[in-house]
Design an enzyme around this catalytic site. Sequence first.
Site, PDB file in Angstrom:
ATOM      1  N   SER A   7       0.855  -1.192   0.000  1.00  4.65           N
ATOM      2  CA  SER A   7       0.000   0.000   0.000  1.00  4.65           C
ATOM      3  C   SER A   7       0.889   1.240   0.000  1.00  4.65           C
ATOM      4  O   SER A   7       1.675   1.447   0.932  1.00  4.65           O
ATOM      5  CB  SER A   7      -0.880   0.006   1.255  1.00  4.65           C
ATOM      6  OG  SER A   7      -1.349   1.324   1.474  1.00  4.65           O
ATOM      7  N   HIS A  65      -8.458   1.385  -3.783  1.00  3.30           N
ATOM      8  CA  HIS A  65      -9.378   1.159  -2.664  1.00  3.30           C
ATOM      9  C   HIS A  65     -10.038   2.500  -2.334  1.00  3.30           C
ATOM     10  O   HIS A  65      -9.398   3.390  -1.780  1.00  3.30           O
ATOM     11  CB  HIS A  65      -8.550   0.598  -1.493  1.00  3.30           C
ATOM     12  CG  HIS A  65      -9.297   0.442  -0.207  1.00  3.30           C
ATOM     13  ND1 HIS A  65      -8.649   0.198   0.991  1.00  3.30           N
ATOM     14  CD2 HIS A  65     -10.620   0.472   0.081  1.00  3.30           C
ATOM     15  CE1 HIS A  65      -9.550   0.106   1.962  1.00  3.30           C
ATOM     16  NE2 HIS A  65     -10.752   0.277   1.434  1.00  3.30           N
ATOM     17  N   MET A 136     -11.539  -5.525   5.561  1.00  2.00           N
ATOM     18  CA  MET A 136     -10.730  -4.582   6.349  1.00  2.00           C
ATOM     19  C   MET A 136     -10.442  -5.207   7.713  1.00  2.00           C
ATOM     20  O   MET A 136     -11.364  -5.593   8.438  1.00  2.00           O
ATOM     21  CB  MET A 136     -11.470  -3.260   6.552  1.00  2.00           C
ATOM     22  CG  MET A 136     -11.481  -2.324   5.344  1.00  2.00           C
ATOM     23  SD  MET A 136      -9.871  -2.022   4.590  1.00  2.00           S
ATOM     24  CE  MET A 136      -8.987  -1.188   5.925  1.00  2.00           C
ATOM     25  N   GLY A 143      -2.592   4.133   8.038  1.00  2.00           N
ATOM     26  CA  GLY A 143      -1.678   2.999   8.046  1.00  2.00           C
ATOM     27  C   GLY A 143      -1.148   2.772   9.449  1.00  2.00           C
ATOM     28  O   GLY A 143      -1.354   3.594  10.347  1.00  2.00           O
ATOM     29  N   GLY A 175      -4.807  -4.162   6.369  1.00  2.48           N
ATOM     30  CA  GLY A 175      -4.709  -3.540   7.689  1.00  2.48           C
ATOM     31  C   GLY A 175      -3.983  -4.415   8.692  1.00  2.48           C
ATOM     32  O   GLY A 175      -4.443  -5.515   9.007  1.00  2.48           O
ATOM     33  N   GLY A 196       1.214  -1.976   4.096  1.00  3.14           N
ATOM     34  CA  GLY A 196       1.772  -0.638   3.919  1.00  3.14           C
ATOM     35  C   GLY A 196       3.014  -0.445   4.760  1.00  3.14           C
ATOM     36  O   GLY A 196       4.143  -0.579   4.291  1.00  3.14           O
ATOM     37  N   SER A 197       2.798  -0.192   6.062  1.00  2.00           N
ATOM     38  CA  SER A 197       3.931   0.130   6.939  1.00  2.00           C
ATOM     39  C   SER A 197       4.923  -1.026   7.045  1.00  2.00           C
ATOM     40  O   SER A 197       6.130  -0.794   7.169  1.00  2.00           O
ATOM     41  CB  SER A 197       3.419   0.535   8.319  1.00  2.00           C
ATOM     42  OG  SER A 197       2.535  -0.432   8.825  1.00  2.00           O
TER      43      SER A 197
HETATM   44  C1  DX5 Z   1      -6.139   1.731   5.816  1.00  2.00           C
HETATM   45  C2  DX5 Z   1      -5.739   1.429   4.392  1.00  2.00           C
HETATM   46  C3  DX5 Z   1      -4.638   0.443   4.269  1.00  2.00           C
HETATM   47  C4  DX5 Z   1      -3.361   0.865   4.934  1.00  2.00           C
HETATM   48  C5  DX5 Z   1      -2.767  -0.359   5.549  1.00  2.00           C
HETATM   49  O1  DX5 Z   1      -7.258   2.537   5.833  1.00  2.00           O
HETATM   50  O2  DX5 Z   1      -6.839   0.918   3.647  1.00  2.00           O
HETATM   51  O3  DX5 Z   1      -4.404   0.042   2.933  1.00  2.00           O
HETATM   52  O4  DX5 Z   1      -2.420   1.443   4.073  1.00  2.00           O
HETATM   53  O5  DX5 Z   1      -1.671   0.022   6.303  1.00  2.00           O
HETATM   54  P1  DX5 Z   1      -0.869  -0.994   7.203  1.00  2.00           P
HETATM   55  O6  DX5 Z   1      -0.404  -2.124   6.321  1.00  2.00           O
HETATM   56  O7  DX5 Z   1       0.258  -0.149   7.704  1.00  2.00           O
HETATM   57  O8  DX5 Z   1      -1.793  -1.479   8.266  1.00  2.00           O
HETATM   58 ZN    ZN Z   2      -6.441  -0.047   1.581  1.00  2.00          ZN
END
Ligand code: DX5
Ligand code: ZN
Length: 219
Positions: A7, A65, A136, A143, A175, A196-197
């Site tokens: 992400s 998304h 989700m 993130g 998530g 993401g992170s």
């Molecule tokens: C949250 C987003 C995710 C987010 C996930 O609202 O939809 O795509 O980037 O982040 P991580 O992987 O850091 O939980």
């Molecule tokens: Zn997302």
Amino acid sequence: MKLIAPSILSADFARLGDEIKAVEAAGADWIHADVMDGHFVPNITIGPLIVEAVRRVTELPIDVHLMIENPDNYIAAFAEAGAAYISVQVETCIHLNRAVQLIKDCGSHPGVVLNPSTTLASLEWILDDVDYVLVMSVNPGFGGQAFIPGSLDKIKALRELIKNRGLSTLIEVDGGVNEKTIAEIASAGADVLVAGSAIFGSRDYQKTIQSFRGKISDY
Ligand code: DX5
Ligand code: ZN
């Protein structure tokens, strides 16, 4: 085969092109783009302009998304910007079937997204029409949040539902996906793992993605 979708929400936006190329070289399968409007979720992020810029630097499918109200007004713009996959949150759509048909008409793969507290029953009359369901596993908006453990039972139940209907719908999970949680999530039945992170916050993207693959290869 399981797919890994970094992400870009956690990427360095000052170097976005390089960040995308780096995760592509590191073995990513899709690029996940989080669109937030400051209404459906408190945060504001990117629009079609950024998706179009991402499109120019990668061959990977872009997975958009939409965490926005009135998504129908923006679906065509994201499809034109190059989104291969577009998902809408069921909570935002009064006419969910119409939104899904619109995504198809625009030439993208349609998906629907469920918030952590949204029931699988909301999929009953839409599941046959979508290519993927995004579960989700945090409350959308930011993130770096912790994975909600109850999501595992939801993923398992969705896997059963898809199997019982004889469908090939993909399950995407978004998530809190990281080194600690990814194996359980894959084993519960997820096909597409958004992170993401855990990827962009790591020092070596290739090592991280390879380590993810090692942890999910049995499922
Ligand atoms: C949250 C987003 C995710 C987010 C996930 O609202 O939809 O795509 O980037 O982040 P991580 O992987 O850091 O939980
Ligand atoms: Zn997302």
